[in-house]
Motif scaffolding. Structure first.
Motif, short mmCIF file in Angstrom:
data_model
loop_
_atom_site.label_atom_id
_atom_site.label_comp_id
_atom_site.label_asym_id
_atom_site.label_seq_id
_atom_site.Cartn_x
_atom_site.Cartn_y
_atom_site.Cartn_z
N ASP A 1 7.92 -4.75 -5.08
CA ASP A 1 6.66 -4.50 -5.93
C ASP A 1 5.78 -5.85 -5.39
O ASP A 1 4.44 -5.99 -6.39
CB ASP A 1 7.85 -4.89 -6.95
CG ASP A 1 8.54 -3.74 -7.19
OD1 ASP A 1 8.44 -2.29 -7.77
OD2 ASP A 1 9.69 -4.07 -7.47
N TYR B 1 -4.26 3.68 -5.14
CA TYR B 1 -3.93 3.39 -6.44
C TYR B 1 -4.79 3.50 -7.79
O TYR B 1 -5.11 2.68 -9.05
CB TYR B 1 -3.31 2.12 -6.41
CG TYR B 1 -1.77 2.46 -5.79
CD1 TYR B 1 -0.75 3.05 -6.02
CD2 TYR B 1 -1.61 1.81 -4.47
CE1 TYR B 1 0.64 2.79 -5.04
CE2 TYR B 1 -0.30 2.06 -3.59
CZ TYR B 1 0.56 2.10 -4.11
OH TYR B 1 1.86 2.22 -3.24
N SER B 2 -6.44 3.66 -7.23
CA SER B 2 -7.40 3.09 -7.88
C SER B 2 -7.58 1.88 -8.50
O SER B 2 -7.91 1.84 -9.58
CB SER B 2 -7.40 4.48 -9.57
OG SER B 2 -7.21 5.71 -8.77
N THR B 3 -7.41 0.98 -7.29
CA THR B 3 -6.98 -0.08 -7.29
C THR B 3 -6.77 -1.52 -7.12
O THR B 3 -7.07 -0.90 -5.74
CB THR B 3 -5.78 -1.12 -8.74
OG1 THR B 3 -5.75 -2.09 -8.75
CG2 THR B 3 -4.46 -0.18 -7.82
N TYR B 4 -8.33 -2.67 -6.90
CA TYR B 4 -8.02 -3.50 -5.82
C TYR B 4 -7.06 -4.19 -5.84
O TYR B 4 -6.73 -5.06 -5.08
CB TYR B 4 -9.60 -3.96 -5.99
CG TYR B 4 -10.92 -3.61 -5.72
CD1 TYR B 4 -11.17 -4.27 -4.14
CD2 TYR B 4 -11.88 -2.81 -6.59
CE1 TYR B 4 -12.17 -2.78 -3.58
CE2 TYR B 4 -12.78 -2.24 -5.45
CZ TYR B 4 -13.16 -2.50 -4.74
OH TYR B 4 -14.46 -1.94 -3.87
N GLY B 5 -6.03 -4.08 -6.51
CA GLY B 5 -4.73 -5.17 -6.61
C GLY B 5 -4.78 -6.69 -7.38
O GLY B 5 -6.42 -6.83 -8.38
N ILE B 6 -3.93 -7.09 -7.46
CA ILE B 6 -4.27 -8.00 -8.36
C ILE B 6 -3.68 -9.07 -7.62
O ILE B 6 -2.38 -9.94 -6.84
CB ILE B 6 -2.72 -7.99 -9.51
CG1 ILE B 6 -3.17 -6.75 -10.30
CG2 ILE B 6 -3.01 -9.30 -10.40
CD1 ILE B 6 -4.47 -6.94 -10.87
N GLU B 7 -4.55 -10.69 -7.51
CA GLU B 7 -4.37 -11.71 -6.82
C GLU B 7 -3.86 -12.54 -7.60
O GLU B 7 -4.01 -13.41 -7.85
CB GLU B 7 -5.35 -11.81 -6.05
CG GLU B 7 -5.33 -13.16 -4.99
CD GLU B 7 -6.41 -13.75 -4.08
OE1 GLU B 7 -6.74 -13.07 -2.90
OE2 GLU B 7 -7.30 -14.05 -5.07
N CYS C 1 -0.01 -3.77 -6.40
CA CYS C 1 -0.65 -2.89 -7.18
C CYS C 1 -2.00 -3.17 -8.48
O CYS C 1 -3.10 -2.71 -8.81
CB CYS C 1 -0.61 -2.06 -7.03
SG CYS C 1 0.35 -1.07 -5.69
N ASN C 2 -0.67 -3.40 -9.82
CA ASN C 2 -1.60 -4.08 -10.89
C ASN C 2 -0.59 -4.77 -11.40
O ASN C 2 0.21 -5.61 -10.48
CB ASN C 2 -0.95 -2.05 -12.00
CG ASN C 2 -0.89 -1.10 -10.70
OD1 ASN C 2 -0.26 -0.51 -10.74
ND2 ASN C 2 -2.58 -1.27 -10.74
N ARG C 3 -1.71 -4.98 -12.49
CA ARG C 3 -1.50 -5.84 -13.72
C ARG C 3 0.70 -6.32 -13.85
O ARG C 3 1.06 -5.13 -14.21
CB ARG C 3 -2.18 -6.33 -14.93
CG ARG C 3 -2.10 -7.51 -15.68
CD ARG C 3 -3.43 -7.94 -16.48
NE ARG C 3 -4.58 -7.18 -16.18
CZ ARG C 3 -5.65 -7.00 -16.67
NH1 ARG C 3 -5.22 -6.78 -17.66
NH2 ARG C 3 -6.86 -5.93 -16.29
N LYS D 1 -7.49 0.72 -2.88
CA LYS D 1 -8.27 1.30 -3.57
C LYS D 1 -8.66 2.86 -3.86
O LYS D 1 -8.27 3.68 -4.99
CB LYS D 1 -9.74 0.75 -3.16
CG LYS D 1 -10.62 1.26 -4.51
CD LYS D 1 -11.89 0.81 -3.98
CE LYS D 1 -12.50 1.72 -2.98
NZ LYS D 1 -14.50 1.27 -2.08
N ILE E 1 0.83 -0.96 0.28
CA ILE E 1 -0.05 0.23 0.00
C ILE E 1 0.97 0.89 -0.51
O ILE E 1 0.76 2.65 -0.63
CB ILE E 1 -1.38 -0.26 1.38
CG1 ILE E 1 -2.08 -1.50 0.44
CG2 ILE E 1 -1.93 1.45 1.25
CD1 ILE E 1 -3.00 -1.62 2.23
N GLY F 1 4.08 1.77 -0.98
CA GLY F 1 5.08 1.64 -2.87
C GLY F 1 5.70 1.15 -1.90
O GLY F 1 7.01 1.21 -3.66
#
Lengths: 279, 509
Positions: free
Chosen positions: A78, A98-104, A247-249, A95, A73, A75
């Motif tokens: 990675d 980073y405006s995202t729910y994260g990649i699991e 955080c992102n794909r 959210k 969260i 940052g």
């Protein structure tokens, strides 16, 4: 209005520069932080991957799933390793930031093993008995078929994903206040190894020098050890996925690394290290 | 020689004996010292253990207290000529939030806001969480009204300020009351039901424009309590993202404070027998937030609100008495005059509509761009051209006389006239408060760390063109100002400059 146009123009230029800067290729350094349960596996993955990809540097640290998620969260990592899924509040924070729910990405499976001292007469426990033991209701081994001796509890710190998973799925209430918290599963195993009345929990991969306790869903069910087969076919009742969160794909080198972890080569290391593969 | 040898042997024997004795004594002494040392160390360890237990006890108390907060310091530059000074440094927020959890499931929260010349209590509530299902929580005190943008902390706001529709309906964000939250841990569903005073942050004025309630003091203006309910549900869209949808309803009333109630178009609606009766404040809101992973985080968020927002009126009477005496022929006239002046403003129930849409793009870990368009029409029943024209006026003057020829003095007839004069000024006109606004806001945020960020925002409010224009090109819906000894007029028949540039530094802990 002229001032507005000038400001607007300058702002646009700055934003274009920022966007260009942001999409510059990232250096080949990957930081991985989080679950102590996963740390030996993550280190192994990094070690083997770096051997075949010497230009990539992967830094792995533990600290617990909670610590890893906080690092994701804020940052400072990675990849976050977590032995439990993200909580709703953690998703909210991701959210907002980073405006995202994260990649699991589930990357391995694990059976949470109940560690007993090798001299302990007890061989199997039900989920209810485990709940009663770790919540402090059962205080003596004789109540579960053992010797007349006090139960000594060893567990993880509350930043640990294993702590949360075990509490939510087994204890289902607050841990007993006399449960001694230790930093890492290795420390739990070590404590149980040296305490004939000790009981602890943690990842199956750490189970060395202690007795694994068979676990049954309820009093009438058969009991099972956390073997590869029992975890895979769901017979062992306390199994879970181990996750990697981003955080992102993933893109670039991180994507290559994740793809490799999920490849047969990466999953082979999962088995070698005492965990269970996802595929 | 023999003797010498014997003496040497004896001496050697004595020395050996002494040496052994010495060694034995020394070993014994060492053992005693070691035992003492071990004992001393054991005592020390016991002491440390006791101290550690005490410290752990104290520390566990401290872990029940959590401090957080943030400071927002900013520079603003206004284009609106009625703003003076047109540029300024200001502290927007200086908040410290203290949460204390004395027992599992119980939390107290206090959040004051410290301003250079002001101190206000923003949040102050007790929260009781159910320890069994971990689903229910009961809040009592002062807290955020249940709405998406209201609950979204201003420390996270991408476009720096909330939308006009939200700041108009929910000023100051907080309200006093009780709230029940239902959030099952394994289902992405949240239900909030709140009973609130409902008047917090709202300002009501008399016929002359003077404030008649107690803004900022949390004074409850009336006996009516408002009900608010919100439901949200989240859908995971795999690794693509997530969609949250929700709706809320506001069912409230506010004291009419007047005998007449107008429709939204300023026509007469009804008279009420008691100014303590109410006008309605009822509306619904629909919200959605879509989060996607498109080369990094991308969010699309919006909310639409529609309903009726009642505003109290005003009714005040002042009476004066006077007497005049005059004579005509043989009649003496004594006139007792009671003058009653009624200053009134009718209550009004306005139909309104408003919405906002955000587009937010995160670039890497440190950069964020955001664009928002928000719109708020406080009175949808009158068009821009009708503003300034639509008005209600019921101004009357009634004179009643009651004569009594009841006496005589010195041969004159005395006529007593009890006269009552009642003047009623009861009017309300549409005006600048009915002008709709659409506002574009663009913002850039740079995160130095998770705790420190700098934000640059530029907002462009566009007012609805309101009223009629005379032959000289002047509109009839205006707002006069006098700042820094410069008088001016804002003419709402045109879109006048109101843009604002904000540069903000935020530190959060």
């Amino acid at each position: 209005m002229k001032t507005s146009k000038r400001i607007f123009g300058s702002a646009s230029l700055i934003m274009i520069a920022i966007i260009g800067f942001a999409f510059m290729p990232a250096p080949k350094k990957i930081t991985v932080k989080g679950s102590d349960t996963m740390v030996i596996l993550a280190q192994k993955w990094a070690e083997v991957y770096m051997k075949s990809n010497p230009s990539v540097s992967i830094q792995v640290t533990g600290g617990g799933s909670g610590t890893g998620i906080s690092a994701l969260i804020n940052g400072s990592t990675d990849i976050c390793n977590a032995s439990r899924p993200l909580k709703r509040s953690e998703m909210e924070k991701l959210k907002e930031r980073y405006s995202t729910y994260g990649i699991e990405i589930p990357c391995a499976r694990d059976g949470i093993t109940i560690f007993l001292n090798e001299s302990n007469k007890v061989n199997e426990l039900s989920i209810q008995q485990l709940s009663d033991i770790f919540s402090g209701k059962i205080k003596n081994w004789k109540d579960v078929g053992g010797a007349n001796a006090p139960v000594k509890l060893y567990g993880r710190e509350n930043s640990s994903g294993t702590y949360s998973f075990f509490q939510e799925n087994v204890v289902k209430k607050d841990y007993a206040t006399n449960c001694q918290t230790l930093p890492g599963t290795a420390a739990v195993v070590n404590a149980v190894k040296n305490d004939k009345n000790g009981i602890g929990y943690g990842g199956a991969a750490y189970s060395v020098g202690v007795k694994q306790c068979k676990v049954k869903k309820d009093a009438k069910s058969p009991s099972y050890l956390p073997t590869s087969e029992n975890v895979k076919n769901g017979k062992y009742p306390i199994s879970r996925y181990l996750y990697m969160y981003m955080c992102n794909r993933p893109t670039g080198e991180i994507k290559k690394y994740i793809d490799w972890i999920l490849s047969p080569e990466g999953q082979k290391l999962v088995v070698e290290m005492g965990y269970f593969p996802v595929k | 020689m023999k003797m010498k040898r014997s003496i040497l042997t004896i001496a050697a024997g004595l020395m050996t004996g002494m040496l052994f004795t010495g060694l034995h004594v020394s070993a014994q002494t060492n053992a005693d010292t070691l035992a003492d040392k071990v004992s001393a160390i054991q005592e020390k360890i016991t002491g440390f253990e006791d101290r550690l237990t005490t410290d752990e006890g104290d520390l566990s108390k401290l872990t029940k207290i959590k401090f957080s907060g943030y400071i927002q310091s900013q520079y603003l530059r206004y284009e609106n000529p009625s703003n003076y000074p047109y540029n300024t440094f200001m502290i927007r927020r200086a908040r410290v939030k203290l949460t204390y959890e004395p027992a599992s499931g119980v939390a107290f929260t206090l959040e004051p806001d410290y301003q250079p010349n002001n101190f206000t209590l923003k949040n102050a509530y007790v929260q009781l969480n159910d320890p069994w299902l971990k689903t229910f929580s009961l809040w009592a005190g002062k807290f955020d009204r249940p709405d998406y943008e209201v609950e979204y902390s201003s420390s996270n706001l991408e476009d720096l300020e909330r939308s006009k529709v939200i700041t108009s309906l929910y000023p100051d964000e907080k309200a006093i009351g009780v709230k029940l939250e239902i959030a099952p841990p394994r289902i992405p569903l949240k239900i909030q039901i709140a009973g609130l005073n409902g008047n917090e942050g709202l300002t009501y004025s008399d016929a002359a424009g003077n404030v008649i309630n107690a803004p900022q003091q949390n004074g409850d203006f009336d006996k009516y309590k408002d009900l608010m309910a919100r439901v949200t549900y989240g859908f995971k869209l795999g690794n693509f993202g997530a969609l949250n949808i929700g709706a809320h309803v506001y069912y409230g009333k506010v004291k009419a404070n007047s005998y007449d109630v107008l429709n939204s178009d300023y026509t007469y609606n009804k008279s009420i027998s008691n100014p303590g009766n109410s006008v309605k404040r009822n509306w619904v809101g629909f919200e959605a937030q879509l989060y996607m992973d498109v080369l990094g985080g991308l969010a699309l968020k919006g909310e639409y609100l529609v309903g009726v927002n009642g505003t109290p009126g005003y009714y005040s009477t002042t009476s004066t008495t006077s007497q005049s005496v005059s004579s005509s022929n043989d009649t003496l006239f004594v006139r007792n005059i009671t003058t009653t002046a009624v200053s009134a403003k009718p209550a009004i129930e306005k139909n309104f509509m408003g919405y906002y849409v955000y587009l937010i793009k995160n670039i890497g870990k440190r950069h964020q761009l955001a664009v928002r368009y928000d719109y708020y029409d406080p009175d949808t029943k009158i068009s821009g051209k009708q503003i300034g024209t639509n008005k209600y006026a019921a101004n009357t003057t009634n004179i009643t006389d009651h004569y009594d020829y009841s006496g005589s003095a010195n041969g004159n007839v005395i006529a007593t006239d009890s006269r009552t004069i009642k003047t009623v000024t009861n009017s309300l006109s549409s005006g600048t408060g009915d002008v709709a606004y659409g506002t574009w806001t663009m913002a850039y945020s740079y995160y130095f760390t998770d705790n420190i960020k700098v934000q640059l925002a530029y907002s462009v409010p566009l007012n609805e063109k309101a009223g009629k224009v005379d032959d000289n090109g002047n509109g009839n819906v205006i707002s006069k100002y006098n700042v820094n000894n410069i008088a001016g007029v804002l003419d709402y028949s045109k879109v006048f400059p109101q843009n604002t540039l904000t540069l903000r530094l935020q530190v959060k802990f």
